[in-house]
Write an enzyme that holds these catalytic residues in place. Sequence first.
Site, short mmCIF file in Angstrom:
data_model
loop_
_atom_site.label_atom_id
_atom_site.label_comp_id
_atom_site.label_asym_id
_atom_site.label_seq_id
_atom_site.Cartn_x
_atom_site.Cartn_y
_atom_site.Cartn_z
CD GLU A 115 -3.15 -1.05 2.08
OE1 GLU A 115 -3.10 -0.23 3.01
OE2 GLU A 115 -4.10 -1.84 1.92
CD GLU A 122 -3.90 -5.91 3.20
OE1 GLU A 122 -4.75 -5.25 3.83
OE2 GLU A 122 -2.67 -5.65 3.21
#
Length: 500
Positions: A172, A291
């Site tokens: 991320e 995720e």
Amino acid sequence: MKARLHLEKDFVVGEVDKRLFSSFIEHLGRAVYGGIYEPGHPQADSHGFRRDVLQLVRELRVPLVRYPGGNFVSSFLWEDSVGPVEKRPRRLDLAWRSVESNAFGLNEFVAWSREAGVETMMALNLGTRGLDAASNLVEYCNHPGGSYWSDLRRSHGVAQPHNIRLWCLGNELDGSWQVGQKTPDEYGRLAYETAKAIKLFDPTLEVVAVGSSNRGMPTFPQWEATVLDHCYDKVDYLSLHEYYRNEPDDLPTFLANSVGMDRFIRSVVATCDFVQAKKRSTKPMYLSFDEWNVWFHSNAHDRKVEPWTEAPPLLEDVYTFEDALVVGTLLNTLIRHADRVKIACLAQLVNVIAPILSRTGGPAWRQTIYWPFLHASLYGRGTSLAVRVDVPTYDNKAFGDVPYLDVSAVLAPEGEALTVFAVNRHPTETLSIDLTAGGWGPFTTLEHLALHHDDPKATNTEASPDTVAPVRSLSALRAGELPRLSAGPLSWNVYRLGAG
Ligand code: AHR
């Protein structure tokens, strides 16, 4: 209410990669400490691994686990987590504002993975660190011996290399919350060089580049396009992350979130194909949805947790029956995109937004979302088939026309069993489903697993771990008889049809 489904044995979407049923363990909250590892627990083995948790993980048949983060990895010094435990430093983890003791580290995780029967997907710190630390870690893990880092591993009592095949090039890094956030150009270059070094070490290793943290990021999908402009030729997968919430409480909208997941996947596929075309490349880019889950129940609690404690209870969402339905629709969406999504990690595995909860010093039990994940992991392997769905829809402000029935279909590897997964989103109506299938002999058996609870907010707790659990029925079909499928209001259904 009626629905019609039609499928053909030869109308193939793609092979379902077993890694679609992967999961994730981060050094976050009680995922590791009190989750998979708890020396002194009555169920702990000689390594401190909780046998009760291992048993539930094995039951799920998770093929691959991403480790050690997540946000945690972006300021993690992997060298802290190896070697004699008494010499390992305690560190402040800036991502979760907790104390990391490093009592459980890299080699312990790989040992646990072997016990659990899972492969490791190792994430690299490309937040505060870079190419050097990453390639040292690859050498430490995978080189047999006779070099500085591999001999260090051997000196730590691990003679055999871990042979980790899959590496995440950070986590991320588009996010403002990430320690070491990057611009897409900064990240794209770093991802390229890191992937290059990993492939110089071993060209058969696979790497995942970081995509957007979610579909709502202001830089989506330009982030993907720029990053891939730099590293398309060197990477094997691009990551997607997304979490879903029911706030404000609105069940029809919550249940429609898989439509958003579907659009997210389509947009990322389109962006990858755009870069592929620009580069005149013959290589397709595959996706790693590494995720995904429902995550919101614990947010208010977590804002009050004291910082700088060890393994505080964080992200301990207690899942409801309606969450299980959403998880079912998300699994269907991943299966329907099996041609491009090759890896997907339910985030996470134990205690932290997880299908398994365990009390420190106490038992472990299955959350509601455990059930659709288990069913998909057991029966969703094989060939994903295109399903022609004719079903009433409802109009939703956020997502437009939403079908009441959400479906995926998988032909088992040996070709004799067809599994149809279906979520009925209707709050009050049973759907009676006509199924026609071309290319098979007559079906002979029908097994039906159904998950339902009259209260959408029902949960499984330590005191009542089986409040939400599936029921099973089995029937034999007469020659020529069409299977009668019916899906009760608000239900997750698995229909297993046997032929021949
Ligand atoms: O899974 C919880 C967190 O969600 C992860 O650490 C991070 O990658 C994401 O924002």
